[in-house]
Write an enzyme that holds these catalytic residues in place. Structure first.
Site, short mmCIF file in Angstrom:
data_model
loop_
_atom_site.label_atom_id
_atom_site.label_comp_id
_atom_site.label_asym_id
_atom_site.label_seq_id
_atom_site.Cartn_x
_atom_site.Cartn_y
_atom_site.Cartn_z
N GLY A 46 0.84 -1.19 0.00
CA GLY A 46 0.00 0.00 0.00
C GLY A 46 0.88 1.24 0.00
CD GLN A 51 3.45 5.95 2.53
OE1 GLN A 51 2.52 5.40 1.96
NE2 GLN A 51 4.37 5.27 3.20
CB CYS A 94 5.09 2.84 7.78
SG CYS A 94 4.70 4.26 6.75
CG LEU A 95 6.64 1.15 1.93
CD1 LEU A 95 6.01 1.36 0.57
CD2 LEU A 95 7.75 0.11 1.86
CG HIS A 136 -0.77 2.03 7.39
ND1 HIS A 136 0.10 1.64 8.38
CD2 HIS A 136 -0.02 2.74 6.50
CE1 HIS A 136 1.32 2.12 8.10
NE2 HIS A 136 1.27 2.77 6.96
CD GLU A 137 -1.14 2.78 2.65
OE1 GLU A 137 -0.62 3.90 2.57
OE2 GLU A 137 -0.50 1.75 2.92
CG HIS A 140 0.43 7.36 5.11
ND1 HIS A 140 1.55 7.84 5.73
CD2 HIS A 140 0.61 6.01 4.99
CE1 HIS A 140 2.38 6.83 5.99
NE2 HIS A 140 1.84 5.71 5.56
ZN LIG Z 1 2.67 3.84 5.78
#
Ligand SMILES: [Zn+2]
Length: 190
Positions: A46, A51, A94-95, A136-137, A140
């Site tokens: 995702g 991000q 998380c990236l 989660h997304e 963001h």
């Molecule tokens: Zn994330």
């Protein structure tokens, strides 16, 4: 298609509320393609537009597991319109907070309303990993990270380790040492 750079904590853009999408044009399609390419390359399941430094309410997902196969999902202006009382705990990563994972408690089942790439409204009921990923997304898009959902003690531990890792990386780069190979973990990268 172009691979974009994933911002990492504490970049202030990760803490900024993103603006709704109003125009569904070729540029938006291009953004979604670029985001998917970036997400697959990371690798992750995702990715939210902030991000990659784009402050628009856009997320992409692609979960390929035994229990859930979503295919490529694009959501503009996603909103949770229904959430279960029952919670589920999932170890999230998380990236933008690389290499750190922590259990996060969220509603187990949610219904998300969003606009697809053509601007058509869709509702999708999500459970399991998909429910976790969608929430989660969407976080963001409001400048919220998974570390905001855990205890201050755990959060501070992660932040200290992140800072230390960054300093080590900078020192290694200054000394001309090759970058360490990072273990890739697609299971949790959101
Ligand atoms: Zn994330």
């Amino acid at each position: 298609m172009a691979k974009l750079t994933i911002l990492e904590f504490p970049d202030p853009r990760l803490r900024t509320k993103a603006a709704p999408v109003a125009v569904f044009d070729a540029a938006l399609k291009q953004l979604s393609e670029d985001m998917l390419e970036t997400m697959y390359a990371a690798p992750g399941i995702g990715l939210a537009a902030p991000q990659v430094g784009v402050l628009k309410r856009v997320i992409v997902l692609d979960i390929d597991r035994e229990e859930v196969k979503t295919g490529r999902l694009f959501m503009a202006n996603p909103e949770i319109i229904e959430a279960s009382d029952e919670d589920a705990t999932y170890e999230e990563g998380c990236l933008s907070v690389p290499d750190h994972y922590s259990d996060v408690v969220r509603p187990a089942k949610v219904t998300v309303r969003y606009l697809d790439r053509d601007g058509n409204q869709q509702d999708l009921t999500c459970e399991g990993l998909l429910a976790t990923c969608v929430q989660h997304e969407i976080d963001h898009l409001d400048g919220i990270l998974f570390i905001d959902h855990i205890s201050a003690l755990k959060r501070n531990m992660i932040l200290r380790k992140l800072l230390k890792a960054r300093k080590e990386k900078e020192r290694d780069e200054a000394e001309g040492k090759p970058a360490k190979d990072k273990a890739k973990d697609t299971e949790h990268a959101l």
